[in-house]
Every structure is written in structure tokens, then in C-alpha cells.
Design an enzyme around this catalytic site. Structure first.
Site, PDB file in Angstrom:
ATOM      1  N   GLU A  33       0.760  -1.570   0.184  1.00 19.78           N
ATOM      2  CA  GLU A  33      -0.203  -0.231  -0.144  1.00 19.78           C
ATOM      3  C   GLU A  33       0.762   1.524   0.206  1.00 19.78           C
ATOM      4  O   GLU A  33       1.916   1.715   0.774  1.00 19.78           O
ATOM      5  CB  GLU A  33      -0.985   0.025   1.185  1.00 19.78           C
ATOM      6  CG  GLU A  33      -1.871   1.533   1.648  1.00 19.78           C
ATOM      7  CD  GLU A  33      -2.932   1.764   0.485  1.00 19.78           C
ATOM      8  OE1 GLU A  33      -3.866   0.967  -0.280  1.00 19.78           O
ATOM      9  OE2 GLU A  33      -2.496   2.952  -0.088  1.00 19.78           O
ATOM     10  N   LYS A  34       0.931   2.328  -0.637  1.00 19.10           N
ATOM     11  CA  LYS A  34       2.171   3.352  -0.838  1.00 19.10           C
ATOM     12  C   LYS A  34       1.186   4.272  -0.338  1.00 19.10           C
ATOM     13  O   LYS A  34       2.176   5.311   0.371  1.00 19.10           O
ATOM     14  CB  LYS A  34       1.846   3.226  -2.837  1.00 19.10           C
ATOM     15  CG  LYS A  34       0.586   4.682  -3.174  1.00 19.10           C
ATOM     16  CD  LYS A  34       0.982   4.559  -4.751  1.00 19.10           C
ATOM     17  CE  LYS A  34      -0.327   5.182  -5.075  1.00 19.10           C
ATOM     18  NZ  LYS A  34      -0.165   6.109  -6.461  1.00 19.10           N
ATOM     19  N   GLY A 115       3.825  -0.033  -5.761  1.00 20.51           N
ATOM     20  CA  GLY A 115       3.832  -1.596  -6.216  1.00 20.51           C
ATOM     21  C   GLY A 115       4.387  -1.834  -7.248  1.00 20.51           C
ATOM     22  O   GLY A 115       2.914  -0.877  -7.746  1.00 20.51           O
ATOM     23  N   GLY A 181     -21.475  18.125 -11.372  1.00 25.20           N
ATOM     24  CA  GLY A 181     -22.200  16.617 -10.860  1.00 25.20           C
ATOM     25  C   GLY A 181     -22.931  16.372  -9.608  1.00 25.20           C
ATOM     26  O   GLY A 181     -22.398  17.162  -8.630  1.00 25.20           O
ATOM     27  N   ILE A 185     -21.827  12.573  -5.172  1.00 27.31           N
ATOM     28  CA  ILE A 185     -20.787  13.566  -3.839  1.00 27.31           C
ATOM     29  C   ILE A 185     -21.269  14.756  -3.408  1.00 27.31           C
ATOM     30  O   ILE A 185     -21.209  15.226  -3.175  1.00 27.31           O
ATOM     31  CB  ILE A 185     -18.471  13.259  -4.761  1.00 27.31           C
ATOM     32  CG1 ILE A 185     -18.738  11.678  -4.534  1.00 27.31           C
ATOM     33  CG2 ILE A 185     -18.401  14.215  -4.161  1.00 27.31           C
ATOM     34  CD1 ILE A 185     -16.864  11.242  -5.276  1.00 27.31           C
ATOM     35  N   GLU A 188     -23.715  14.430  -1.581  1.00 28.36           N
ATOM     36  CA  GLU A 188     -23.479  14.302  -0.193  1.00 28.36           C
ATOM     37  C   GLU A 188     -23.169  15.371  -0.122  1.00 28.36           C
ATOM     38  O   GLU A 188     -22.872  15.696   1.442  1.00 28.36           O
ATOM     39  CB  GLU A 188     -22.564  12.671  -0.176  1.00 28.36           C
ATOM     40  CG  GLU A 188     -23.526  11.583   0.218  1.00 28.36           C
ATOM     41  CD  GLU A 188     -22.758  10.190   0.013  1.00 28.36           C
ATOM     42  OE1 GLU A 188     -21.507   9.801   0.597  1.00 28.36           O
ATOM     43  OE2 GLU A 188     -23.747   9.345  -0.132  1.00 28.36           O
ATOM     44  N   ASP A 313     -12.681  -1.381  -7.587  1.00 24.49           N
ATOM     45  CA  ASP A 313     -12.989   0.670  -8.992  1.00 24.49           C
ATOM     46  C   ASP A 313     -12.188  -0.866  -9.573  1.00 24.49           C
ATOM     47  O   ASP A 313     -12.049   0.098 -10.781  1.00 24.49           O
ATOM     48  CB  ASP A 313     -12.677   1.091  -7.960  1.00 24.49           C
ATOM     49  CG  ASP A 313     -13.997   1.989  -6.849  1.00 24.49           C
ATOM     50  OD1 ASP A 313     -14.261   1.220  -6.938  1.00 24.49           O
ATOM     51  OD2 ASP A 313     -13.634   2.924  -6.642  1.00 24.49           O
ATOM     52  N   HIS A 445     -43.631  -3.855  15.557  1.00 24.50           N
ATOM     53  CA  HIS A 445     -43.419  -2.300  15.557  1.00 24.50           C
ATOM     54  C   HIS A 445     -43.685  -1.529  17.149  1.00 24.50           C
ATOM     55  O   HIS A 445     -43.106  -2.640  18.035  1.00 24.50           O
ATOM     56  CB  HIS A 445     -45.418  -2.638  15.411  1.00 24.50           C
ATOM     57  CG  HIS A 445     -46.107  -1.671  15.524  1.00 24.50           C
ATOM     58  ND1 HIS A 445     -46.347  -0.378  14.681  1.00 24.50           N
ATOM     59  CD2 HIS A 445     -46.384  -0.894  16.581  1.00 24.50           C
ATOM     60  CE1 HIS A 445     -46.971   0.348  15.617  1.00 24.50           C
ATOM     61  NE2 HIS A 445     -46.973   0.046  16.183  1.00 24.50           N
TER      62      HIS A 445
END
Ligand code: FAD
Ligand code: NAI
Length: 466
Positions: A33-34, A115, A181, A185, A188, A313, A445
């Protein structure tokens, strides 16, 4: 040279979950992980910090606008933005440290650094601490995620024209925040800064917000956000921006006429694209899709190159953390010979505005386009006892069921805690259930979940409380 069964590049929800599951299944695993911390976009600059700010700003809004209705008299709340951001950072720190703990517990070697694939079964890591580490392995999993799309005519400058990452750390509430947009995003983070006092204008190219959602539900959310004070400029094309002394003028076109909007910050959130920069794909002849940057994979998540896999992703499907996680698990289990698979048709989506909008399965426009005959059941939160007690009566559950078999084809929830309520719908759809099944299940309920049951009854025109 260290050797492993599996080397995972990318420590986000796709990568770290795959690493843990593979280790549970007996593989020796390293995760590269960078970033300085694990958890990827989701924990560091995505899901978690945005939800921490959504929850804090929601509380601020409730205290300011709703406390009196509940008979609670408090002076107007004052914002301490630095503390709010500090709390968000603490939540992120605790969760990213939690992931580091889990990887350690599962005896996964974590290497911090960039990596890259240096050949089949080979990964080279430029260590953050200096130097290079070369690893050999039987399998490589690429889980390097995505990055915000940078519009050439509106490039990020990190200060006034920013991505979601900077919009999670503004040190002052913008007077006028312009969002380009009207997707996840924009809605939110627009909600966060609106609640904290910004004037918010949302510029959207299409004639509606949230093109991915059921149109009726998107309209309900649109109206609700307008009531909360957000201004929408739909069907508006951004052509560029001019820097000003204290901000930016956004140049746009609507109905062929120029429109200029001046604001102090512009948040560009027009989607994300897969991230493969510096990954060494050329060393093994892997070519990402020229438009999306994504990699094509088979049912085992294997790319066109044997022994190299991809999830999250980086591959097709919704860019969501739970989708990445599920693919991480499915990848590891299939590598171990199991038959796990992830059904993209039952991946829920949630927009964490207030009220929230959640969804699973198909929406009405998709069913119509596919020529599938369906029945609709709707029920409003305003007819639900618990929603009334909570003073949260805005919203609707809509269930779409097959006209002949009654199988649930889609569930759309706009309302309080829609994010939690959608789980029942996902379960029903995973088990190929019908709207009749929802009716037959006892719902406590008074709970908000009774709205879903009444909507299922409405599919058969037999809602009790309507
Ligand atoms: P990522 O989480 O992007 O992780 C990839 C990791 O790989 C990164 O940490 C990166 O540093 C690392 N990396 C990249 N290249 C290299 C390399 N060469 N070497 C080493 N490491 C490398 N999804 C939801 O489901 N719910 C939400 O509420 C939600 N909110 C979001 C809010 C925002 C503001 C944003 C931007 C996204 C949000 N998402 C949400 C989307 C979610 O964050 C992503 O879908 C998810 O993180 C994807 O997981 P991943 O593992 O594929 O990639
Ligand atoms: P998005 O794809 O959700 O929305 C982008 C919007 O920008 C669309 O409405 C699109 O029509 C519009 N658009 C595109 N080009 C434009 C232009 N030139 N001018 C004006 N509008 C334009 O993308 P967003 O909001 O950037 O989010 C990226 C991804 O991150 C999401 O698709 C989602 O996968 C993930 N995410 C998920 C969240 C969640 O699960 N709650 C929260 C935040 C992000």
C-alpha cells in the site's frame, strides 16, 4: 527475495479484504500500500470521512432546526469546524489502525510503498522508507482502486477547484460552494457544507440529478434538497473557469446561452476512473480499457494474463466499497477452489443525504426498457407510526415485483435510515423472494421497516394502514 502465495497491490476494501480472506484460507500473503495508512479511498478520503461529516453536520442541523419541535430549548448551535474535522480524522485513524491490526492478526506482511508488476509472479516495491523490495509470488491481485476524473477544461488546482479529497478538509465553511456533478459526491458533500452554512449550487450536465437512480425517487430527493436550500442548475454545460481574487467564476452554458456562476470553491465530482498509474502493466502486456481505465477479468477475477487478478474499482461494476469487499472475498475463495460469486444485480446503493436514498435491483425505467411486466407497491413514511414519533415523515418505499411471479425485481427507499432499511430488500432479492414473502415476515412495531412491509402489501393492493 521474499516469496508468497499471493501479493496484493492496494490496501483498500478490495485489497485488504482479499488479503485477510486468503490468509484465512491458508495462503501466505503480502499487501502493498503506497499510502501511509491502510483502508484505501474508502477509509482515508471516501466513505468514512464523508459519513463522519454527514453525521456531524446532520446533528448540527437537527439541534439547530428540530430540537425545539421535540420540546428541547437550546441556544442556536455554534460551529467549531476544527473540532468537527478533528473528530472525523479520529474516526479515520481508529478505523485505518483497525485494518492494520487485522492484517497483523492474520499474519499478512504489509509493505508501505508503491508496488508494480515487474513480470509474471514478480512485484517490485519502492518502499516509502527508502529502497526497493522485490517479491515473488504465485498470484498477484491488483486492487489499486480509482481516482477522481479531472476535466481538461476545469483542472483541479487543489485550492479553489477541488476534488472530494479537499472538500473533506476545508478549514473554513465556503460562502458559496459550487458543485459540478449531481451524483453521489455532489449530493453528499453538498449536504454537509449546506448544513454548515454554505450557499450551495449544483451544476449538472444532464436534465436530472442522479441518472443512475429510479427517476421518481431521484425527483423526491431533488425536491427535498431544494427545500433544504440547495440550488440546482440542471442541463447546464460547464465550459471553463476564470480565477478571481477570492474564488472562481465558473463559465457554463444553458439552453445555448452563457451562464456565469461565481463561488469561492468549486468541487468537481463528475465520476471516478480506474487508477493504474505506475503499476507496470506494460511489463506483462496488460492494457486497460482506453475510456474507463478498467481491466477486464473472467469469473475468477483473472485478467488476460494468467496469475494476475483484479477486483474493486479497477474492474467493471458499481464503484462501491461493499462491491470491492465482496469481490475480494470471492476472488480469494475461488483461488482456493470454492465457487463463490458476486451478483452485481443485488448490490445495494445508498446516497447518504437526509433523507437517504437507497436502492437495490432494477428501477422502473430499466424494467420498461427491458419490456418486463411489473407491479408497483408504494407506501409513504408519513403513514408510519415510528416515522411520526421521529418527526421524519418525508419519504417513500417503492417495490417493483414481477407481474406474473411476484418476484421482487427492485426496491427503492427514500426516507429516514434508508441505508439500513435496504438490507431486508437485498436479502429478499438474494433469496429470489417475492413481495408476498415480505408480507409474511413479522416486522417489529413501531419500526421504519413496517413501511417496506406495507409497500409489499401495496403491490397486491392490500396495504393495511392506507
Ligand atoms: P481503493 O479504496 O481506492 O484502494 C486502492 C488503494 O490502492 C489505495 O489505498 C491506493 O493508495 C493504493 N494504490 C494504488 N496504486 C498503488 C500502487 N501502485 N502500489 C501500492 N498501492 C497502491 N463507497 C461506498 O460503498 N459507500 C460510500 O459511502 C462511499 N463513499 C465515498 C465517498 C467519497 C468521497 C469517495 C471518493 C468514494 C466513496 N465510495 C463509497 C467509493 C469507495 O471509496 C470505493 O468504491 C472503494 O474504496 C473502492 O475500493 P478499492 O479497494 O477498489 O480501491
Ligand atoms: P457520479 O458518477 O455519482 O456522478 C457524476 C455526475 O456528474 C453525474 O450526474 C453526471 O451526469 C455528472 N457530470 C458528468 N460530467 C459532467 C460535466 N462535464 N458537467 C456537469 N456534470 C457532469 O460521480 P461522483 O459523484 O464523482 O462519485 C464517484 C463515485 O464514487 C460514485 O459513482 C460512486 O461509485 C462513488 N461514491 C459512492 C458513494 C456512496 O456509496 N454513498 C458516495 C460518494 C462516492
Amino acid at each position: 527475495m521474499a516469496s508468497y502465495d499471493l501479493v496484493v497491490i492496494g490496501g483498500g476494501p478490495g485489497g485488504y479484504v482479499a488479503a485477510i480472506r486468503a490468509a484465512q484460507l491458508g495462503m501466505s500473503v503480502a499487501c502493498v500500500e503506497k499510502r501511509a495508512t491502510l483502508g484505501g479511498t474508502c477509509l482515508n478520503v471516501g466513505c468514512i470521512p464523508s459519513k463522519a461529516l454527514l453525521d456531524s453536520s446532520e446533528l448540527f442541523s437537527v439541534i439547530g432546526h428540530q430540537a425545539a419541535k421535540h420540546g428541547i430549548k437550546v441556544p442556536a448551535p455554534q460551529l467549531d469546524l476544527a473540532s468537527m474535522l478533528g473528530r472525523k480524522d479520529k474516526v479515520v485513524k481508529e478505523l485505518t489502525s483497525g485494518v492494520a491490526f487485522l492484517l497483523k492478526k492474520n499474519k499478512i506482511d504489509v509493505l508501505h510503498g508503491a508496488g508494480k508488476v515487474s513480470g509474471p509472479g514478480q512485484v517490485a516495491v519502492d518502499l516509502a522508507s527508502g529502497g526497493r523490495s522485490n517479491l515473488t509470488c504465485k498470484h498477484i491481485l491488483l486492487a489499486t482502486g480509482s481516482e477522481p476524473i479531472n476535466l481538461p477544461f476545469l483542472p483541479f488546482d487543489g485550492k479553489n477547484i477541488v476534488s472530494s479529497t479537499e472538500a473533506l478538509t476545508f478549514d473554513k465553511v465556503p460562502d458559496h460552494l459550487i458543485l459540478v456533478g449531481a451524483g453521489y459526491i455532489g449530493l453528499e458533500l453538498g449536504s454537509v457544507w449546506k448544513r454548515l452554512g454554505s450557499r450551495v449550487t449544483v451544476v449538472e450536465y444532464l436534465p436530472r440529478i442522479l441518472a443512475i437512480a429510479d427517476a421518481e425517487m431521484a425527483t423526491l430527493l431533488h425536491k427535498s434538497l431544494e427545500k433544504q436550500g440547495m440550488v440546482f442548475q440542471l442541463g447546464t454545460k460547464v465550459t471553463g473557469a476564470t480565477p478571481e481574487k477570492n474564488g472562481v467564476t465558473l463559465r457554463c452554458e444553458a439552453d445555448g446561452k452563457p451562464v456565469n456562476i461565481k463561488g469561492d470553491k468549486v468541487l468537481v465530482c463528475v465520476g471516478r476512473k480506474a487508477y493504474t498509474q505506475g503499476l507496470g502493466l506494460e511489463s506483462v502486456g496488460l492494457v486497460p480499457d482506453s475510456r474507463t481505465g478498467q481491466l477486464a477479468v473472467d469469473a475468477n477475477y483473472q485478467t488476460q494474463v494468467a496469475g494476475i487478478y483484479a477486483v474493486g474499482d479497477l474492474i467493471a461494476g458499481p464503484m462501491l466499497a461493499h462491491k470491492a469487499e465482496d469481490e475480494g472475498v470471492a476472488f480469494a475463495e475461488r483461488l482456493a477452489g470454492q465457487k463463490t460469486h458476486v451478483d452485481h444485480a443485488t448490490i445495494p446503493s445508498v446516497i447518504y443525504t437526509w433523507p437517504e436514498l437507497s436502492s437495490v435491483g432494477r428501477h422502473e425505467e430499466e424494467l420498461k426498457a427491458a419490456g418486463i411486466a411489473y407491479k408497483t407497491g408504494k407506501y409513504a413514511f408519513k403513514a408510519n407510526a415510528r416515522a411520526k414519533c421521529m418527526d421524519e415523515e418525508d419519504g417513500l418505499v417503492k417495490i417493483l415485483a414481477d407481474a406474473s411471479t411476484d418476484r421482487v425485481l427492485g426496491v427503492h427507499i427514500f426516507g429516514p435510515r434508508a441505508s439500513d432499511l435496504i438490507a431486508e430488500a437485498v436479502t429478499i432479492m438474494e433469496f429470489r423472494g417475492s413481495s408476498e414473502d415480505i408480507i409474511r415476515i413479522c416486522h417489529a412495531h413501531p419500526t421504519l421497516s413496517e413501511v417496506t412491509r406495507e409497500a409489499a402489501m401495496a403491490v397486491h393492493k392490500r396495504a393495511i394502514h392506507a
